[in-house]
Design a protein around this motif. Sequence first.
Motif, PDB file in Angstrom:
ATOM      1  N   MET A  94      34.377  57.032 -70.140  1.00 37.48           N
ATOM      2  CA  MET A  94      35.668  57.592 -69.732  1.00 37.48           C
ATOM      3  C   MET A  94      35.510  59.035 -69.237  1.00 37.48           C
ATOM      4  SD  MET A  94      37.703  55.094 -70.175  1.00 37.48           S
ATOM      5  CE  MET A  94      39.315  55.848 -70.054  1.00 37.48           C
ATOM      6  N   GLY A  95      34.286  59.544 -69.241  1.00 38.91           N
ATOM      7  CA  GLY A  95      34.007  60.860 -68.686  1.00 38.91           C
ATOM      8  C   GLY A  95      33.837  61.977 -69.701  1.00 38.91           C
ATOM      9  N   TYR A  96      33.881  61.634 -70.981  1.00 34.32           N
ATOM     10  CA  TYR A  96      33.774  62.653 -72.025  1.00 34.32           C
ATOM     11  C   TYR A  96      32.343  62.741 -72.553  1.00 34.32           C
ATOM     12  CZ  TYR A  96      38.789  62.858 -71.814  1.00 34.32           C
ATOM     13  OH  TYR A  96      40.072  63.030 -71.363  1.00 34.32           O
ATOM     14  N   ARG A  97      32.024  63.874 -73.128  1.00 30.77           N
ATOM     15  CA  ARG A  97      30.703  64.058 -73.722  1.00 30.77           C
ATOM     16  C   ARG A  97      30.464  63.047 -74.833  1.00 30.77           C
ATOM     17  NH1 ARG A  97      26.166  66.327 -74.758  1.00 30.77           N
ATOM     18  NH2 ARG A  97      25.609  67.044 -76.825  1.00 30.77           N
ATOM     19  N   SER A  98      31.499  62.814 -75.660  1.00 23.11           N
ATOM     20  CA  SER A  98      31.424  61.877 -76.777  1.00 23.11           C
ATOM     21  C   SER A  98      32.488  60.803 -76.621  1.00 23.11           C
ATOM     22  CB  SER A  98      31.661  62.632 -78.096  1.00 23.11           C
ATOM     23  OG  SER A  98      31.853  61.730 -79.164  1.00 23.11           O
ATOM     24  N   CYS A  99      32.195  59.617 -77.097  1.00 20.01           N
ATOM     25  CA  CYS A  99      33.206  58.549 -77.113  1.00 20.01           C
ATOM     26  C   CYS A  99      34.334  58.869 -78.098  1.00 20.01           C
ATOM     27  CB  CYS A  99      32.553  57.218 -77.493  1.00 20.01           C
ATOM     28  SG  CYS A  99      31.421  56.610 -76.227  1.00 20.01           S
ATOM     29  N   PHE A 100      34.092  59.801 -78.997  1.00 19.98           N
ATOM     30  CA  PHE A 100      35.089  60.185 -79.999  1.00 19.98           C
ATOM     31  C   PHE A 100      35.847  61.416 -79.513  1.00 19.98           C
ATOM     32  CE2 PHE A 100      31.733  57.841 -82.088  1.00 19.98           C
ATOM     33  CZ  PHE A 100      32.464  56.879 -82.761  1.00 19.98           C
TER      34      PHE A 100
END
Length: 122
Positions: A94-100
Amino acid sequence: MIDFDALKSEKGLILAVVQDQLSREVLMCAYMNREALEKTVETGITHFWSRSRQQLWKKGETSGHVQKVKEIRVDCDMDSLLLLVEQVGGACHMGYRSCFYRNLEGEVVGEKVFEPDEVYKS
């Protein structure tokens, strides 16, 4: 190396938690089968088993956002793995460093590091 058969897998899959080696930020969780673990050890780049597609996948194969494995640990119950990695780019599709990247209220609390539409062109 610990034999995959010694690990407590469910339906041939074991949970792999991926953590940044330096910051200790949890980047993602995925499942590995024997082939994924062997390929990860062999190449030094994370590979996982896609339960939805029923196939092996190399993290970063499309995006270039690979995870360079620095260490693999096995938990005390031998039913999950911890992969300490050097993350190149973002871990989340989704484009974030972490999935969290969201809290329980749905608020975005993580860092966006790329635009998925620019990376995953059809």
